[in-house]
Design a protein around this motif. Structure first.
Motif, PDB file in Angstrom:
ATOM      1  N   MET A   1       0.794  -1.208  -0.070  1.00  0.00           N
ATOM      2  CA  MET A   1      -0.030  -0.114  -0.064  1.00  0.00           C
ATOM      3  C   MET A   1       0.980   1.248  -0.327  1.00  0.00           C
ATOM      4  N   ARG A   2       1.947   1.066   0.015  1.00  0.00           N
ATOM      5  CA  ARG A   2       3.035   2.248   0.204  1.00  0.00           C
ATOM      6  C   ARG A   2       3.459   2.750  -1.118  1.00  0.00           C
ATOM      7  N   ASN A   3       3.148   2.254  -2.246  1.00  0.00           N
ATOM      8  CA  ASN A   3       3.652   2.864  -3.429  1.00  0.00           C
ATOM      9  C   ASN A   3       3.167   4.291  -3.781  1.00  0.00           C
ATOM     10  N   LEU A   4       4.060   5.074  -3.886  1.00  0.00           N
ATOM     11  CA  LEU A   4       3.970   6.501  -4.167  1.00  0.00           C
ATOM     12  C   LEU A   4       4.169   6.583  -5.712  1.00  0.00           C
ATOM     13  N   ILE A   5       2.721   6.724  -6.212  1.00  0.00           N
ATOM     14  CA  ILE A   5       2.578   6.744  -7.679  1.00  0.00           C
ATOM     15  C   ILE A   5       1.945   8.185  -7.794  1.00  0.00           C
ATOM     16  N   HIS A   6       2.603   9.220  -8.105  1.00  0.00           N
ATOM     17  CA  HIS A   6       1.722  10.346  -8.499  1.00  0.00           C
ATOM     18  C   HIS A   6       2.337  11.217  -9.537  1.00  0.00           C
ATOM     19  N   LYS A   7       1.530  11.990 -10.220  1.00  0.00           N
ATOM     20  CA  LYS A   7       1.935  12.808 -11.186  1.00  0.00           C
ATOM     21  C   LYS A   7       1.444  14.216 -10.814  1.00  0.00           C
ATOM     22  N   LEU A   8       2.276  15.241 -10.757  1.00  0.00           N
ATOM     23  CA  LEU A   8       1.697  16.694 -10.261  1.00  0.00           C
ATOM     24  C   LEU A   8       2.029  17.590 -11.526  1.00  0.00           C
ATOM     25  N   ILE A   9       0.780  18.270 -11.832  1.00  0.00           N
ATOM     26  CA  ILE A   9       0.844  19.127 -13.110  1.00  0.00           C
ATOM     27  C   ILE A   9       0.459  20.555 -12.524  1.00  0.00           C
ATOM     28  N   LYS A  10       1.563  21.434 -13.085  1.00  0.00           N
ATOM     29  CA  LYS A  10       1.344  23.002 -12.823  1.00  0.00           C
ATOM     30  C   LYS A  10       1.957  23.384 -11.330  1.00  0.00           C
ATOM     31  N   LYS A  11       3.069  22.645 -10.993  1.00  0.00           N
ATOM     32  CA  LYS A  11       3.645  22.785  -9.690  1.00  0.00           C
ATOM     33  C   LYS A  11       4.037  24.015  -9.589  1.00  0.00           C
ATOM     34  N   ASP A  12       4.509  24.614 -10.561  1.00  0.00           N
ATOM     35  CA  ASP A  12       5.165  26.023 -10.238  1.00  0.00           C
ATOM     36  C   ASP A  12       4.162  27.013 -10.040  1.00  0.00           C
ATOM     37  N   ASN A  13       2.909  26.763 -10.270  1.00  0.00           N
ATOM     38  CA  ASN A  13       1.836  27.845  -9.981  1.00  0.00           C
ATOM     39  C   ASN A  13       1.353  27.880  -8.362  1.00  0.00           C
ATOM     40  N   THR A  14       2.130  27.149  -7.609  1.00  0.00           N
ATOM     41  CA  THR A  14       1.270  27.139  -6.229  1.00  0.00           C
ATOM     42  C   THR A  14       2.723  27.303  -5.271  1.00  0.00           C
ATOM     43  N   SER A  15       2.542  27.690  -4.149  1.00  0.00           N
ATOM     44  CA  SER A  15       3.322  27.891  -3.174  1.00  0.00           C
ATOM     45  C   SER A  15       4.058  26.793  -2.317  1.00  0.00           C
ATOM     46  N   ASN A  16       5.132  27.071  -1.748  1.00  0.00           N
ATOM     47  CA  ASN A  16       5.915  26.114  -1.131  1.00  0.00           C
ATOM     48  C   ASN A  16       5.143  25.517  -0.066  1.00  0.00           C
ATOM     49  N   GLN A  17       4.546  26.483   0.742  1.00  0.00           N
ATOM     50  CA  GLN A  17       3.587  26.041   1.806  1.00  0.00           C
ATOM     51  C   GLN A  17       2.594  25.046   1.303  1.00  0.00           C
ATOM     52  N   PHE A  18       1.860  25.158   0.288  1.00  0.00           N
ATOM     53  CA  PHE A  18       0.956  24.229  -0.322  1.00  0.00           C
ATOM     54  C   PHE A  18       1.692  22.946  -0.385  1.00  0.00           C
ATOM     55  N   TRP A  19       2.707  22.785  -0.995  1.00  0.00           N
ATOM     56  CA  TRP A  19       3.418  21.431  -1.184  1.00  0.00           C
ATOM     57  C   TRP A  19       4.033  20.952  -0.163  1.00  0.00           C
ATOM     58  N   SER A  20       4.242  21.615   0.931  1.00  0.00           N
ATOM     59  CA  SER A  20       4.726  21.175   2.324  1.00  0.00           C
ATOM     60  C   SER A  20       3.383  20.639   3.110  1.00  0.00           C
ATOM     61  N   GLU A  21       2.315  21.078   2.972  1.00  0.00           N
ATOM     62  CA  GLU A  21       1.038  20.645   3.568  1.00  0.00           C
ATOM     63  C   GLU A  21       0.701  19.534   2.826  1.00  0.00           C
ATOM     64  N   ILE A  22       1.000  19.479   1.501  1.00  0.00           N
ATOM     65  CA  ILE A  22       0.583  18.193   0.835  1.00  0.00           C
ATOM     66  C   ILE A  22       1.331  17.012   1.061  1.00  0.00           C
ATOM     67  N   GLU A  23       2.663  17.372   1.231  1.00  0.00           N
ATOM     68  CA  GLU A  23       3.486  16.281   1.609  1.00  0.00           C
ATOM     69  C   GLU A  23       3.248  15.563   3.119  1.00  0.00           C
ATOM     70  N   ASN A  24       2.797  16.666   3.935  1.00  0.00           N
ATOM     71  CA  ASN A  24       2.506  16.307   5.373  1.00  0.00           C
ATOM     72  C   ASN A  24       1.188  15.244   5.342  1.00  0.00           C
ATOM     73  N   LEU A  25       0.428  15.600   4.422  1.00  0.00           N
ATOM     74  CA  LEU A  25      -0.888  14.828   4.360  1.00  0.00           C
ATOM     75  C   LEU A  25      -0.522  13.425   3.816  1.00  0.00           C
ATOM     76  N   LYS A  26       0.323  13.478   2.951  1.00  0.00           N
ATOM     77  CA  LYS A  26       0.811  12.240   2.173  1.00  0.00           C
ATOM     78  C   LYS A  26       1.503  11.216   3.091  1.00  0.00           C
ATOM     79  N   SER A  27       2.198  11.940   3.852  1.00  0.00           N
ATOM     80  CA  SER A  27       3.030  11.181   4.888  1.00  0.00           C
ATOM     81  C   SER A  27       1.997  10.472   5.759  1.00  0.00           C
TER      82      SER A  27
END
Length: 93
Positions: A1-27
């Motif tokens: 269940m641990r496979n990290l398969i993801h594709k993120l599109i338009k990453k440069d349009n969002t803030s570092n805080q957004f991506w940090s929160e996303i990573e915390n949720l994924k973890s």
């Protein structure tokens, strides 16, 4: 269940805080998936009726938490207009 398969599109349009929160949720989602796997193994090996009930309640709690986190991460992606594709066959990120 641990496979990290993801594709993120338009990453440069969002803030570092957004991506940090996303990573915390994924973890946290991956942690929940690990706990679900351990609870399933516990359930398979348990013989005591009371503890079998405890396994079932634990599994339901983890499923509820998983659904909540998944909904939250999807809402975050939508709010930032980011397309997100990916999870493994079991639904974990």
């Amino acid at each position: 269940m641990r496979n990290l398969i993801h594709k993120l599109i338009k990453k440069d349009n969002t803030s570092n805080q957004f991506w940090s929160e996303i990573e915390n949720l994924k973890s946290e989602i991956n942690l929940i998936c690990d706990k679900i796997n351990k609870t399933d193994m516990w359930f398979e090996s348990e013989r005591n009726e009371d503890l079998i009930d405890a396994c079932i309640y634990q599994r339901e709690f983890l499923n509820s938490r998983y659904r909540y986190l998944l909904k939250k991460i999807k809402e975050m992606y939508k709010s930032q207009h980011v397309n997100y594709l990916g999870s493994d066959k079991n639904g974990c990120l």
